[in-house]
Scaffold this active site. Structure first.
Site, PDB file in Angstrom:
ATOM      1  N   CYS A 171      -2.523   9.380   2.159  1.00 13.64           N
ATOM      2  CA  CYS A 171      -2.043   8.703   0.823  1.00 13.64           C
ATOM      3  C   CYS A 171      -3.199   8.927  -0.083  1.00 13.64           C
ATOM      4  CB  CYS A 171      -1.831   7.077   1.444  1.00 13.64           C
ATOM      5  SG  CYS A 171      -3.256   6.310   2.009  1.00 13.64           S
ATOM      6  N   GLU A 208       0.967  -1.056  -0.064  1.00 16.35           N
ATOM      7  CA  GLU A 208      -0.027   0.110  -0.036  1.00 16.35           C
ATOM      8  C   GLU A 208       1.027   1.258  -0.118  1.00 16.35           C
ATOM      9  OE1 GLU A 208      -3.053  -0.097  -0.225  1.00 16.35           O
ATOM     10  OE2 GLU A 208      -3.656  -2.041   0.532  1.00 16.35           O
TER      11      GLU A 208
HETATM   12  P1  NDP Z   1       8.294   4.976   4.686  1.00 15.84           P
HETATM   13  O1  NDP Z   1       8.236   4.236   3.253  1.00 15.84           O
HETATM   14  O2  NDP Z   1       9.149   5.908   5.098  1.00 15.84           O
HETATM   15  O3  NDP Z   1       8.066   3.926   5.960  1.00 15.84           O
HETATM   16  C1  NDP Z   1       6.937   3.074   5.859  1.00 15.84           C
HETATM   17  C2  NDP Z   1       7.408   1.833   7.155  1.00 15.84           C
HETATM   18  O4  NDP Z   1       8.570   1.171   6.335  1.00 15.84           O
HETATM   19  C3  NDP Z   1       7.946   2.448   8.348  1.00 15.84           C
HETATM   20  O5  NDP Z   1       7.655   1.597   9.426  1.00 15.84           O
HETATM   21  C4  NDP Z   1       9.464   2.437   8.115  1.00 15.84           C
HETATM   22  O6  NDP Z   1      10.240   2.438   9.284  1.00 15.84           O
HETATM   23  C5  NDP Z   1       9.574   1.098   7.420  1.00 15.84           C
HETATM   24  N1  NDP Z   1      11.104   0.778   6.589  1.00 15.84           N
HETATM   25  C6  NDP Z   1      11.814   1.904   6.241  1.00 15.84           C
HETATM   26  N2  NDP Z   1      12.938   1.218   5.525  1.00 15.84           N
HETATM   27  C7  NDP Z   1      12.653   0.145   5.567  1.00 15.84           C
HETATM   28  C8  NDP Z   1      13.195  -1.190   4.842  1.00 15.84           C
HETATM   29  N3  NDP Z   1      14.249  -1.139   4.107  1.00 15.84           N
HETATM   30  N4  NDP Z   1      12.484  -2.446   5.124  1.00 15.84           N
HETATM   31  C9  NDP Z   1      11.689  -2.640   5.679  1.00 15.84           C
HETATM   32  N5  NDP Z   1      10.747  -1.289   6.386  1.00 15.84           N
HETATM   33  C10 NDP Z   1      11.324  -0.184   6.140  1.00 15.84           C
HETATM   34  O7  NDP Z   1       6.791   5.848   4.615  1.00 15.84           O
HETATM   35  P2  NDP Z   1       6.293   6.790   5.798  1.00 15.84           P
HETATM   36  O8  NDP Z   1       6.271   6.087   7.096  1.00 15.84           O
HETATM   37  O9  NDP Z   1       6.928   7.922   5.461  1.00 15.84           O
HETATM   38  O10 NDP Z   1       4.766   6.585   5.362  1.00 15.84           O
HETATM   39  C11 NDP Z   1       4.295   7.761   4.314  1.00 15.84           C
HETATM   40  C12 NDP Z   1       4.077   7.300   3.190  1.00 15.84           C
HETATM   41  O11 NDP Z   1       3.074   6.058   3.182  1.00 15.84           O
HETATM   42  C13 NDP Z   1       3.355   8.039   1.785  1.00 15.84           C
HETATM   43  O12 NDP Z   1       3.993   7.826   0.831  1.00 15.84           O
HETATM   44  C14 NDP Z   1       2.136   7.468   1.984  1.00 15.84           C
HETATM   45  O13 NDP Z   1       1.447   7.741   0.726  1.00 15.84           O
HETATM   46  C15 NDP Z   1       2.179   6.118   2.363  1.00 15.84           C
HETATM   47  N6  NDP Z   1       0.725   5.567   2.668  1.00 15.84           N
HETATM   48  C16 NDP Z   1       0.186   4.833   1.684  1.00 15.84           C
HETATM   49  C17 NDP Z   1      -1.155   4.279   2.292  1.00 15.84           C
HETATM   50  C18 NDP Z   1      -1.905   3.236   1.454  1.00 15.84           C
HETATM   51  O14 NDP Z   1      -2.777   2.772   1.986  1.00 15.84           O
HETATM   52  N7  NDP Z   1      -1.571   3.266   0.320  1.00 15.84           N
HETATM   53  C19 NDP Z   1      -1.639   4.678   3.575  1.00 15.84           C
HETATM   54  C20 NDP Z   1      -0.788   5.637   4.372  1.00 15.84           C
HETATM   55  C21 NDP Z   1       0.261   5.919   3.871  1.00 15.84           C
HETATM   56  P3  NDP Z   1      10.888   3.642   9.966  1.00 15.84           P
HETATM   57  O15 NDP Z   1       9.735   4.537   9.991  1.00 15.84           O
HETATM   58  O16 NDP Z   1      11.470   3.392  11.108  1.00 15.84           O
HETATM   59  O17 NDP Z   1      11.774   4.228   8.948  1.00 15.84           O
END
Ligand code: NDP
Length: 506
Positions: A280, A246
């Site tokens: 999102c 997502e």
């Molecule tokens: P990120 O991609 O930065 O992070 C998402 C999650 O992935 C966090 O828990 C993060 O941990 C973790 N993460 C980071 N690096 C890795 C890795 N290499 N391997 C596995 N996990 C990892 O997104 P954001 O948290 O900034 O969220 C915002 C984004 O989410 C926007 O693009 C938004 O559009 C999208 N989104 C999409 C939705 C949907 O349903 N389509 C709903 C809500 C949001 P950490 O935070 O510790 O870095």
């Protein structure tokens, strides 16, 4: 300045063992959490595997009863949960309440519908296989790793957690490093109801999420940015672990010439600026029919000028949660203005530290960053289109394809049918997310797979097909007793069944 545990570890040259979650309104430390390393994540998955055997072995009713109790606990402590969300994201209390309330509704739906959607059911076996009784059942995958974002730290991960649990899986949840407390709160309340590690939380930074992808889970449900989604997919590919992605969006809102313009202006502003635009499926682009463009803009601008992001707890918009996002928002606004766009509300001065004021950009070229990339701030671009065909074409031209909105009194469904996106709201914004029986998800750079609804339950299961022979077959087709005569009979049968309807010669 606050000296955090991380600072102390860094100063001593140690790999930090903990990290702090901060209140983006004040910079204060909300809480300190462990950074779970690879070994700890693997241990959590091993515990989950045992718990999954027990949880998956319960009847649908037994799971439903426990999930309903958890739902009641979360509901009674809604204000407490909203406070944690408010502290960690900075979003207004009302918004924190809203996302938590919607998540509870989804939990109720998932628990209440799992049996109906997933239980064994009979399917037609077809004339050729008329001697078979065919059934299909949906079995839990086992252990699901959920990786969540910070922007809706309850609603978004619960779209995976609630549905995975209701389908009979154990879950290991890695919340965003900005909202670990929300994840810990959810797991703690669940564990008050279920004393086995069916829902666990591992906290940490990106590396902890990466470790979860490699820890032997049966599926990873990831919600976050498209770039991280690609990393998650690459890591999961090493072990052929299935993934649900997502990811980001660049959702468009279309205003037809027969739209209720007040409703459309209200929806566009809320869709773009609620949660400080960090949604999102929020509105980022608006396409308005030229016949109503001026009227629509007058209404939109008047409303937007009354909306402000302030530190006042009553403010309808909070701060930008993630410090790095401010640079992205600024870059998009600067690029739009440098390339001939105009800010009719907000603009360059709208970005001051973590606080970004509503910004409406017009005359922005369609290939500029503000139109093509996810901004994730309280901004929108508005463009005039000559007809609905142009609005549809522009909406569909994005590499993202998550949600969309159409305002029209008479043509909403007609336009919706032509949009190549995962979801569409007609005469309302983001309404699809609140309907538990509707699937939620996107295509293209917005990801794949679905949470919510029957699709969301099946996403965390594998289909088990069973064909049981009721009587001997008319023709022994799958036996070495098959003769040439049987094959000729099969040929005749196939001609009778499927050979009609073509005028082409044999
Ligand atoms: P990120 O991609 O930065 O992070 C998402 C999650 O992935 C966090 O828990 C993060 O941990 C973790 N993460 C980071 N690096 C890795 C890795 N290499 N391997 C596995 N996990 C990892 O997104 P954001 O948290 O900034 O969220 C915002 C984004 O989410 C926007 O693009 C938004 O559009 C999208 N989104 C999409 C939705 C949907 O349903 N389509 C709903 C809500 C949001 P950490 O935070 O510790 O870095």
């Amino acid at each position: 300045m606050t000296i955090t545990d991380k600072d102390l570890d860094q100063a001593a040259g140690r790999r930090p063992a903990t990290f702090d979650s901060l209140n983006p309104r004040t910079g204060d430390v909300v809480d300190t959490h462990p950074i779970h390393d690879e070994q700890e994540v693997r241990a959590a998955v091993a515990r989950a595997r045992e718990a999954a055997a027990w949880w998956g072995g319960l009847s649908f009713d037994e799971r439903k009863s426990r999930l309903s109790t958890w739902k009641a606990v979360v509901t009674r402590r809604l204000a407490q949960l909203a406070e944690v969300v408010h502290q960690e994201t900075g979003k207004p209390h009302g918004d924190a309440l809203l996302e938590s309330a919607l998540a509870i509704d989804h939990l109720a739906w998932a628990a209440g519908h799992a049996e109906k959607v997933l239980k064994r059911r009979k399917v037609p076996s077809g004339l050729l296989m008329a001697n078979q009784r065919a059934t299909v059942e949906y079995q839990p995958l086992g252990v699901v790793g959920v990786i969540g974002p910070w922007n809706y730290p309850v609603f978004t991960p619960m779209g995976s957690i609630a549905y995975a649990l209701a389908a009979g899986n154990a879950v290991v949840f890695k919340p965003s490093e900005y909202t670990p407390g929300v994840g810990v709160w959810l797991a703690r309340t669940f564990n008050e109801v279920v004393d086995q590690p069916v829902l666990q939380v591992v906290t940490g930074l990106g590396e902890t999420g990466a470790a979860l992808c490699r820890a032997g889970v049966d599926k990873v449900a990831f919600t976050g940015s498209t770039d991280t989604g690609k990393k998650v997919m690459a890591a999961c590919a090493e072990t052929l672990t299935p993934v649900l992605i997502e990811a980001g969006g660049k959702d468009a809102l279309i205003v037809a010439d027969d739209a209720d313009l007040d409703a459309a202006a209200d929806g566009a502003l809320w869709g773009a600026c609620a949660n400080a635009g960090q949604t999102c499926a929020g509105v980022e682009r608006v396409y308005v029919h030229e016949r109503v463009y001026d009227d629509f803009m007058t209404r939109l601008v008047a409303r937007a000028r009354d909306l402000h992001a302030t530190a006042d707890p009553e403010s309808q918009i909070g701060p930008i949660t993630m410090p790095g996002q401010v640079d992205v928002i600024r870059r998009h606004i600067d690029d739009a203005l440098a390339r001939g766009g105009t800010a009719v509300v907000g603009g360059r001065e709208a970005v001051a530290g973590q606080w970004v004021q509503p910004t409406i950009l017009v005359d922005v070229p369609e290939d500029s960053a503000a139109v093509t990339e996810e901004t994730f701030g309280p901004t929108m671009t508005v463009a005039k289109v000559k007809d609905l065909d142009e609005a549809v074409a522009r909406t569909n031209s994005s590499r993202y394809a998550l949600g969309s909105t159409v305002y029209s009194r008479g043509h909403g469904m007609e336009v919706a049918e032509r949009l190549r996106v995962g979801m569409t709201a007609i005469n309302g914004v983001i309404s699809f997310a609140g309907v538990p029986s509707l699937p939620f998800g996107g295509i293209g750079d917005s990801g794949f797979g679905r949470i919510h609804g029957p699709d969301g339950l099946k996403e965390f299961c594998y289909a088990h097909a069973i064909a049981r022979q009721r009587m001997k077959p008319m023709l022994p087709l799958t036996s070495f007793r098959r003769t040439e005569k049987h094959e000729q009979q099969m040929g005749k049968l196939m001609t009778m069944l499927h050979g009609r309807g073509s005028t082409l010669p044999r």
